[in-house]
Design a protein around this motif. Structure first.
Motif, PDB file in Angstrom:
ATOM      1  N   CYS A 107      -1.804 -17.285 -25.765  1.00 42.28           N
ATOM      2  CA  CYS A 107      -1.452 -18.403 -25.124  1.00 42.28           C
ATOM      3  C   CYS A 107      -2.475 -19.537 -25.630  1.00 42.28           C
ATOM      4  O   CYS A 107      -3.800 -19.386 -25.484  1.00 42.28           O
ATOM      5  N   GLN A 151      11.547 -22.169 -25.329  1.00 42.69           N
ATOM      6  CA  GLN A 151      10.977 -21.159 -24.269  1.00 42.69           C
ATOM      7  C   GLN A 151       9.656 -20.765 -24.602  1.00 42.69           C
ATOM      8  O   GLN A 151       9.249 -20.314 -23.815  1.00 42.69           O
ATOM      9  N   ASN A 185       3.267 -16.099 -19.758  1.00 40.66           N
ATOM     10  CA  ASN A 185       3.011 -16.472 -18.634  1.00 40.66           C
ATOM     11  C   ASN A 185       1.898 -17.794 -18.845  1.00 40.66           C
ATOM     12  O   ASN A 185       1.183 -18.146 -18.143  1.00 40.66           O
ATOM     13  N   ARG A 229       6.043 -23.917 -21.724  1.00 39.58           N
ATOM     14  CA  ARG A 229       6.633 -23.717 -20.489  1.00 39.58           C
ATOM     15  C   ARG A 229       6.767 -25.059 -19.870  1.00 39.58           C
ATOM     16  O   ARG A 229       7.794 -25.586 -18.939  1.00 39.58           O
ATOM     17  N   SER A 281       0.489 -21.637 -19.465  1.00 45.34           N
ATOM     18  CA  SER A 281       0.700 -22.568 -18.542  1.00 45.34           C
ATOM     19  C   SER A 281       1.309 -23.803 -19.399  1.00 45.34           C
ATOM     20  O   SER A 281       1.674 -23.817 -20.406  1.00 45.34           O
ATOM     21  N   LYS A 282       1.497 -24.834 -18.509  1.00 36.81           N
ATOM     22  CA  LYS A 282       2.068 -26.046 -19.200  1.00 36.81           C
ATOM     23  C   LYS A 282       1.402 -26.593 -20.108  1.00 36.81           C
ATOM     24  O   LYS A 282       2.050 -27.488 -21.092  1.00 36.81           O
TER      25      LYS A 282
END
Length: 400
Positions: free
Chosen positions: A136, A61, A119, A64, A121-122
């Motif tokens: 992130c 989790q 949130n 992403r 990104s990949k």
């Protein structure tokens, strides 16, 4: 007695491990999200040892990019996949003992901690800074940008690891400049396919290069390598030349017409020899002008031209103005359809490398004309019988 106790302790340890594994295996069977004895092929992007199923879920989790996972019930290995079951081929889902499989979207979307609603990104992973904050962090690059005149070697993947590099084949006439590497911020380093057709291009490709011989791939030579001498590389306007190995000259005569004197009058006489001739790679031609690599006695004579001011009838047995073009050893030939003015007698060698001309023109130039001669340029063709010596020139390597 010590040996007996050691044996008992060893047996007890084996029993406890066996009991734990049995408990773990049986407990995982209670999770309806799991597909037992199942493994998804050809989708993994990250392996990590989490030790427990729920830790594997939490780890997945964080990314992403993670769409599903394989979990080894015995070793605790968590294998993260970038595809769900429905996004994969049915043949990719296989039966393997001790593994369980699950799509991540069937688990609770919120996980404990600061990354519960991230949130990212990949190309990123969520990292917890403390109990309430997270960030992130970039861990991948996306697809590298397209390169003009370049074709990627290998598969163009959606994700690339930090410091991973991509290689390209540049089109003929272009050379690699820079290195395409996935950088720590998720961007790609600069890479281009640099045009290297002229000596000015070569200077832009690598400012360390000095005057000398270089191999260029020329379009009108069907992208064969042509050895070009670059002159003036320390200037802002380098020039391209072809080094000549045979005898190349322009012999001008200007004598008394009536007496057919062999003495020169001093107006047009001159003998010019050429060690290099100016080259235009764009239209694949020699330029008749240029005296940088010419040695002249008397009046300078242009390449492939001559003049003679003696009467063609009364002096027919006397020496005439003459020229010679010899491209032997260059890999180039003047096109066979090139013509000269009517007063010029031209002969060619059987292989087309040597052209000799003489002139009886009554003080008119004997010069190329018509097809094959445009804007003062001699059209060329590549000599397919030529075998180049690669050691005699440098293959350009661009650098930033």
């Amino acid at each position: 007695m010590d040996k007996l106790m050691l044996a008992i302790l060893l047996l007890l340890k084996i029993f406890m491990v066996s009991t734990r594994l049995t408990t773990v295996c049986s407990s995982l069977e209670n999770f309806s999200q799991l597909e037992q004895e199942t493994y998804l092929l050809d989708a993994q992007f990250r392996n990590t040892s989490t030790g427990s199923l729920l830790k594997c879920v939490e780890e997945c989790q964080m990314y992403r990019r993670c769409a599903s996972f394989n979990f080894d019930r015995v070793s605790g290995l968590c294998i993260m996949n970038e595809k769900t079951k429905n996004e994969s081929l049915t043949t990719d889902l296989i039966n393997i003992k001790d593994y369980v499989f699950s799509d991540i979207n069937v688990w609770l979307s919120k996980r404990p901690g600061a990354c519960s609603e991230h949130n990212c990104s990949k190309t990123e992973v969520c990292e917890e800074l403390n109990g309430t904050h997270s960030e992130c962090v970039t861990v991948y690059c996306g697809k590298p940008p397209a390169v003009s005149k370049g074709e990627m070697i290998g598969a163009n993947l959606d994700f690339w690891n930090i410091n991973e590099s991509v290689s390209y084949n540049c089109s003929p006439g272009f050379e690699p400049l820079g290195e395409r590497v996935c950088q720590s911020d998720g961007s790609w380093s600069t890479f281009t396919c640099q045009r290297v057709v002229t000596c000015a291009d070569l200077k832009a490709c690598n400012n360390d290069y000095t005057d000398g011989e270089y191999w260029f791939r020329v379009k009108l030579a069907n992208y064969q390598y042509v050895k070009v001498y670059c002159s003036g590389m320390a200037t802002t306007s380098p020039e391209s030349y072809i080094t000549l190995f045979g005898e190349n000259y322009s012999y001008f005569l200007d004598t008394d017409n009536g007496a057919c004197s062999t003495s020169w009058s001093g107006t047009f006489e001159g003998n010019t020899t050429f060690s290099k001739v100016k080259f235009n790679p764009w239209n694949f031609s020699f330029l008749h002008g240029g005296f940088r690599f010419a040695n002249t006695s008397g009046l300078f004579g242009n390449f492939g031209r001559t003049v003679d001011c003696r009467d063609s009838l009364s002096c027919a047995a006397k020496e005439a103005g003459s020229f010679q073009i010899d491209t032997t050893g260059t890999g180039l030939k003047v096109v066979d359809y090139l013509t000269w003015t009517d007063a010029t007698t031209v002969t060619r060698s059987s292989n087309g490398n040597v052209i000799t001309g003489s002139c009886r023109a009554r003080c008119l130039y004997c010069k190329p004309t018509g097809s094959g001669f445009g804007a003062g340029a001699f059209s060329l063709e590549y000599d397919t019988s030529f075998v180049p010596d690669n050691t005699t020139a440098i293959f350009p390597v661009c650098k930033q």
